[in-house]
Scaffold this motif. Structure first.
Motif, PDB file in Angstrom:
ATOM      1  N   ALA A  41       5.432  10.310 -34.283  1.00  0.00           N
ATOM      2  CA  ALA A  41       5.218  10.608 -32.870  1.00  0.00           C
ATOM      3  C   ALA A  41       5.101   9.302 -32.097  1.00  0.00           C
ATOM      4  O   ALA A  41       5.612   9.173 -30.997  1.00  0.00           O
ATOM      5  N   TRP A  42       4.416   8.320 -32.695  1.00  0.00           N
ATOM      6  CA  TRP A  42       4.321   6.977 -32.110  1.00  0.00           C
ATOM      7  C   TRP A  42       4.126   5.956 -33.212  1.00  0.00           C
ATOM      8  O   TRP A  42       3.677   6.273 -34.303  1.00  0.00           O
ATOM      9  N   ARG A  44       2.698   1.780 -33.488  1.00  0.00           N
ATOM     10  CA  ARG A  44       2.052   0.686 -32.757  1.00  0.00           C
ATOM     11  C   ARG A  44       2.086  -0.587 -33.588  1.00  0.00           C
ATOM     12  O   ARG A  44       1.914  -0.552 -34.797  1.00  0.00           O
ATOM     13  N   GLN A  56       3.606  -0.116 -28.135  1.00  0.00           N
ATOM     14  CA  GLN A  56       3.793   1.196 -28.756  1.00  0.00           C
ATOM     15  C   GLN A  56       5.199   1.689 -28.484  1.00  0.00           C
ATOM     16  O   GLN A  56       5.717   1.549 -27.373  1.00  0.00           O
ATOM     17  N   LYS A  57       5.817   2.265 -29.500  1.00  0.00           N
ATOM     18  CA  LYS A  57       7.113   2.945 -29.376  1.00  0.00           C
ATOM     19  C   LYS A  57       6.868   4.414 -29.674  1.00  0.00           C
ATOM     20  O   LYS A  57       6.118   4.751 -30.587  1.00  0.00           O
ATOM     21  N   ASP A  58       7.500   5.296 -28.921  1.00  0.00           N
ATOM     22  CA  ASP A  58       7.312   6.732 -29.098  1.00  0.00           C
ATOM     23  C   ASP A  58       8.538   7.377 -29.727  1.00  0.00           C
ATOM     24  O   ASP A  58       9.668   6.948 -29.507  1.00  0.00           O
ATOM     25  N   LYS A  59       8.277   8.432 -30.514  1.00  0.00           N
ATOM     26  CA  LYS A  59       9.318   9.263 -31.125  1.00  0.00           C
ATOM     27  C   LYS A  59      10.336   8.446 -31.904  1.00  0.00           C
ATOM     28  O   LYS A  59      11.514   8.424 -31.587  1.00  0.00           O
ATOM     29  N   GLU A  60       9.865   7.762 -32.934  1.00  0.00           N
ATOM     30  CA  GLU A  60      10.738   6.964 -33.796  1.00  0.00           C
ATOM     31  C   GLU A  60      11.040   7.750 -35.069  1.00  0.00           C
ATOM     32  O   GLU A  60      10.196   8.484 -35.560  1.00  0.00           O
ATOM     33  N   TYR A  83       1.344   4.195 -37.583  1.00  0.00           N
ATOM     34  CA  TYR A  83       2.105   5.286 -36.984  1.00  0.00           C
ATOM     35  C   TYR A  83       1.319   6.591 -37.059  1.00  0.00           C
ATOM     36  O   TYR A  83       0.386   6.734 -37.840  1.00  0.00           O
ATOM     37  N   GLN A  84       1.729   7.521 -36.211  1.00  0.00           N
ATOM     38  CA  GLN A  84       1.185   8.882 -36.252  1.00  0.00           C
ATOM     39  C   GLN A  84       2.367   9.829 -36.331  1.00  0.00           C
ATOM     40  O   GLN A  84       3.194   9.869 -35.422  1.00  0.00           O
TER      41      GLN A  84
END
Length: 93
Positions: A41-42, A44, A56-60, A83-84
């Motif tokens: 989901a994100w 960091r 932070q990058k989202d949706k990787e 990451y989450q």
């Protein structure tokens, strides 16, 4: 009353690599790549053992890239990514 069952799900941690991986000089631009064991989901990027993330990058999916421009002496530290995903968070070593 039925006994409670607790399940622990172990998720492999992400790994972090540096590109270019050799001969980085002051002023160079580099990319830190966080390789993920599952979609996230994100993601960091942190300086090692710092609680405030840098970016932070989202949706990787399987890799998140973080660019550092114009490397300075204070950038020569250890980094980690976290990451989450759909599973519990994992942290690189």
């Amino acid at each position: 009353m039925a006994p409670m069952v607790v399940a622990l799900i172990l998720v492999p941690p992400p790994s972090l690599s540096l590109h270019p991986s050799q001969r980085v000089s002051l002023g160079d631009n580099v990319t830190l790549c966080c390789h993920l064991p599952q979609p996230a989901a994100w993601v960091r990027l942190y300086r090692y053992k710092n609680t405030t993330y840098i970016e932070q990058k989202d949706k990787e999916e399987r890799m998140a890239e973080f660019s550092l421009a114009g490397i300075k002496p204070q950038d020569a530290v250890r980094y980690q990514c976290q990451y989450q995903g759909l599973e519990p968070p994992g942290t690189s070593k």
